[in-house]
Scaffold this active site. Sequence first.
Site, PDB file in Angstrom:
ATOM      1  N   ASN A  11     -37.596  -8.951  69.132  1.00 35.66           N
ATOM      2  CA  ASN A  11     -38.115  -7.871  70.123  1.00 35.66           C
ATOM      3  C   ASN A  11     -39.132  -8.898  70.878  1.00 35.66           C
ATOM      4  OD1 ASN A  11     -39.457  -7.941  67.632  1.00 35.66           O
ATOM      5  ND2 ASN A  11     -40.610  -5.889  68.572  1.00 35.66           N
TER       6      ASN A  11
ATOM      7  N   CYS B  79     -42.896  -3.091  67.507  1.00 38.84           N
ATOM      8  CA  CYS B  79     -43.372  -2.496  66.093  1.00 38.84           C
ATOM      9  C   CYS B  79     -44.326  -1.472  66.219  1.00 38.84           C
ATOM     10  CB  CYS B  79     -43.821  -3.609  65.283  1.00 38.84           C
ATOM     11  SG  CYS B  79     -44.959  -4.672  65.991  1.00 38.84           S
TER      12      CYS B  79
ATOM     13  N   GLY C 293     -40.395  -8.917  60.829  1.00 41.38           N
ATOM     14  CA  GLY C 293     -38.901  -8.342  60.715  1.00 41.38           C
ATOM     15  C   GLY C 293     -39.121  -6.838  60.182  1.00 41.38           C
ATOM     16  N   GLY C 294     -37.751  -6.439  59.883  1.00 41.32           N
ATOM     17  CA  GLY C 294     -37.740  -4.956  59.284  1.00 41.32           C
ATOM     18  C   GLY C 294     -38.042  -5.072  57.878  1.00 41.32           C
TER      19      GLY C 294
ATOM     20  N   GLU D 285     -45.196  -9.133  58.323  1.00 42.67           N
ATOM     21  CA  GLU D 285     -45.485  -8.328  59.680  1.00 42.67           C
ATOM     22  C   GLU D 285     -44.070  -7.360  59.893  1.00 42.67           C
ATOM     23  OE1 GLU D 285     -48.212  -7.974  61.426  1.00 42.67           O
ATOM     24  OE2 GLU D 285     -49.001  -9.677  60.641  1.00 42.67           O
TER      25      GLU D 285
ATOM     26  N   GLY E  70     -37.650  -7.641  54.680  1.00 42.68           N
ATOM     27  CA  GLY E  70     -38.970  -7.941  54.009  1.00 42.68           C
ATOM     28  C   GLY E  70     -38.948  -7.675  52.558  1.00 42.68           C
TER      29      GLY E  70
HETATM   30  P1  NAP Z   1     -34.945  -7.929  61.159  1.00 42.92           P
HETATM   31  O1  NAP Z   1     -33.195  -7.710  60.953  1.00 42.92           O
HETATM   32  O2  NAP Z   1     -35.345  -7.693  59.791  1.00 42.92           O
HETATM   33  O3  NAP Z   1     -34.632  -9.594  61.236  1.00 42.92           O
HETATM   34  C1  NAP Z   1     -35.733 -10.344  61.328  1.00 42.92           C
HETATM   35  C2  NAP Z   1     -35.484 -11.698  61.242  1.00 42.92           C
HETATM   36  O4  NAP Z   1     -35.328 -11.880  59.860  1.00 42.92           O
HETATM   37  C3  NAP Z   1     -34.288 -12.336  61.874  1.00 42.92           C
HETATM   38  O5  NAP Z   1     -34.406 -13.675  62.034  1.00 42.92           O
HETATM   39  C4  NAP Z   1     -33.184 -12.193  60.945  1.00 42.92           C
HETATM   40  O6  NAP Z   1     -32.273 -13.231  60.980  1.00 42.92           O
HETATM   41  C5  NAP Z   1     -34.119 -12.554  59.459  1.00 42.92           C
HETATM   42  N1  NAP Z   1     -33.348 -11.963  58.552  1.00 42.92           N
HETATM   43  C6  NAP Z   1     -32.502 -11.031  58.311  1.00 42.92           C
HETATM   44  N2  NAP Z   1     -32.209 -10.908  56.909  1.00 42.92           N
HETATM   45  C7  NAP Z   1     -32.849 -12.135  56.263  1.00 42.92           C
HETATM   46  C8  NAP Z   1     -32.464 -12.519  54.891  1.00 42.92           C
HETATM   47  N3  NAP Z   1     -31.932 -11.856  53.892  1.00 42.92           N
HETATM   48  N4  NAP Z   1     -33.456 -13.532  54.690  1.00 42.92           N
HETATM   49  C9  NAP Z   1     -33.975 -14.341  55.814  1.00 42.92           C
HETATM   50  N5  NAP Z   1     -34.208 -14.204  57.103  1.00 42.92           N
HETATM   51  C10 NAP Z   1     -33.572 -12.827  57.201  1.00 42.92           C
HETATM   52  O7  NAP Z   1     -35.429  -7.507  62.157  1.00 42.92           O
HETATM   53  P2  NAP Z   1     -35.166  -7.409  63.782  1.00 42.92           P
HETATM   54  O8  NAP Z   1     -34.237  -6.349  63.888  1.00 42.92           O
HETATM   55  O9  NAP Z   1     -35.059  -8.633  64.284  1.00 42.92           O
HETATM   56  O10 NAP Z   1     -36.692  -6.762  64.257  1.00 42.92           O
HETATM   57  C11 NAP Z   1     -36.953  -5.403  64.239  1.00 42.92           C
HETATM   58  C12 NAP Z   1     -37.861  -5.299  63.094  1.00 42.92           C
HETATM   59  O11 NAP Z   1     -39.212  -6.105  63.182  1.00 42.92           O
HETATM   60  C13 NAP Z   1     -38.528  -3.993  63.192  1.00 42.92           C
HETATM   61  O12 NAP Z   1     -38.701  -3.302  62.085  1.00 42.92           O
HETATM   62  C14 NAP Z   1     -40.000  -4.133  63.718  1.00 42.92           C
HETATM   63  O13 NAP Z   1     -40.875  -3.078  63.502  1.00 42.92           O
HETATM   64  C15 NAP Z   1     -40.561  -5.474  63.144  1.00 42.92           C
HETATM   65  N6  NAP Z   1     -41.458  -5.991  64.004  1.00 42.92           N
HETATM   66  C16 NAP Z   1     -42.578  -6.137  63.054  1.00 42.92           C
HETATM   67  C17 NAP Z   1     -43.613  -6.674  63.952  1.00 42.92           C
HETATM   68  C18 NAP Z   1     -44.816  -6.736  63.453  1.00 42.92           C
HETATM   69  O14 NAP Z   1     -45.763  -7.645  63.998  1.00 42.92           O
HETATM   70  N7  NAP Z   1     -45.490  -5.791  62.431  1.00 42.92           N
HETATM   71  C19 NAP Z   1     -43.517  -7.221  65.188  1.00 42.92           C
HETATM   72  C20 NAP Z   1     -42.031  -7.483  65.543  1.00 42.92           C
HETATM   73  C21 NAP Z   1     -41.167  -6.809  65.007  1.00 42.92           C
HETATM   74  P3  NAP Z   1     -30.972 -12.565  61.751  1.00 42.92           P
HETATM   75  O15 NAP Z   1     -31.164 -12.471  63.217  1.00 42.92           O
HETATM   76  O16 NAP Z   1     -29.803 -13.884  61.621  1.00 42.92           O
HETATM   77  O17 NAP Z   1     -30.256 -11.448  61.021  1.00 42.92           O
END
Ligand code: NAP
Length: 473
Positions: free
Chosen positions: A149, A279, A225-226, A245, A230
């Site tokens: 994002n 987020c 990420g999500g 995060e 996490g």
């Molecule tokens: P996501 O699906 O959790 O993916 C985030 C990253 O993690 C991507 O690079 C993804 O790779 C990787 N990933 C997924 N599964 C993994 C695993 N098993 N092992 C290692 N890496 C893995 O999240 P998203 O859809 O990109 O982002 C949305 C989420 O991020 C929301 O929940 C949002 O609230 C959160 N977020 C939090 C913050 C904060 O600062 N608190 C900021 C921004 C976003 P792939 O793309 O290859 O699946």
Amino acid sequence: MKMLLDGRWVDRDEKIDVLDPFDNSVIDTVPRGTKADVEIALVAAAKGFEVTKRMTVYDRAQILYKAAGIISDNLEDYATVIAREGSKTINEARKEASRCVNTLTCSAEEAKRILGETIPFDSFPGGEKRRGYYYRFPIGVVLAITPFNDPLNLVAHKLGPAIAAGNSVILKPATVTPLSAIKLVEALLEAGLPPMAIQIITGYGSEIGDPLVSDERVRMISFTGGVEAGKHIASIAGIKKIGMELGSDSPVIVWKDADLELAVESCVSGAFWAAGQNCIGVQRLLVHRDIYDEFKTKFVKRTKLYKIGDKLKEETDMGPMITETEAKRVEKWVKEAVEKGAAVLTGGKREGALFEPTVLEKVPSNVTIHYEEVFGPTVNLYPVDDLDEAIRQANSLPYGLLAAIFTSNIDVAFKAAYELDCGGVMINDSTDYRLDSMPFGGVKYSGLGREGLKFSLQEMTEPKVVCFHLPGI
Ligand code: NAP
């Protein structure tokens, strides 16, 4: 574009298309990294650390300043890549690119403030004739895993402090938005970062995530990420530092004495920025009953003015969600809420990945859109009668990143600031306000540790004590 492994840009036969979610056109491709590539990255990152840990603070800071300058000089190019591969409009993307310049600049400044202290060893019997101090040393190989994002600035939030600290990095960007991250690394290399200092591995987290996360050569995982990913990462990481995060369902209280024009403007933007994929995006508006109808009318009227469509057009306020699948998920959640009694005040319709800015009320507490992070362009309005109830409702869900309150009463503001259970409280701003150098992170399922350059640097370094026993003094 290519991956950066062992000091070289490399390609692979198997590729992943990077699509523009507005029209699904292919912008570029990246290699589909494999477990064999993970091993190359790990070996190279360990060698890279032998280089980075010997770089002077001056050199590290200069690289970061120069990279910030390169991005600043090419801001429109960076903004266009962000806007094409992700959900942001060109105006939102320009803001992200300029924030990235600030993130790198602050990282450079913080590199010069990695301080230690002298230790009063003689403050307890047995410590006589001892003099010493602690200093902070780089932690080693940092694995940075980033979301889609904010595809540039959230990568800078990991690379900036990691480089400032003297660490080497393996970067795994989100598969849907790897191009901005690769362009950021190009700027760092042009600015003089030794190529071995950073590895970029592109590919699916589900394929290359586990071998990266569980490897003992990685000393810290910095993940954004999500919560599901996490939890999985935390369960297999082993003994290493973890910074997380994660998501949220940000609550905003609008008190009866609030400046309503300010609250409406700020919360509409906070709810629909990046098509709600943020987020700290506003998800729950807890509005004092005395002003509920007036606020609702103004909020819906302002939302209806939003222009959605082509991200590259200057007049567009909101672009598509990252994929049609994600837009269909939000559509399903809205449908579920309506079937159980919620009312759609505006929006609610989908076309491809475009989902209208949507305002709901009368949302029951047993529907997904109430208790889960939506990560889409919808917001729920709830009337509240007193402050304790508003705070209780705000704290009732398992997230706690940022919360906010609009009020002109200092007592109300203070009570909210101290009783809202989260990583930060914004007063007279929506939750979608962040300065990149402030401590940023959450409680409960919103995460572990803090980012915000000075704070990331603490997480990415360790204190080492040095004690001289000097019997002759
Ligand atoms: P996501 O699906 O959790 O993916 C985030 C990253 O993690 C991507 O690079 C993804 O790779 C990787 N990933 C997924 N599964 C993994 C695993 N098993 N092992 C290692 N890496 C893995 O999240 P998203 O859809 O990109 O982002 C949305 C989420 O991020 C929301 O929940 C949002 O609230 C959160 N977020 C939090 C913050 C904060 O600062 N608190 C900021 C921004 C976003 P792939 O793309 O290859 O699946």
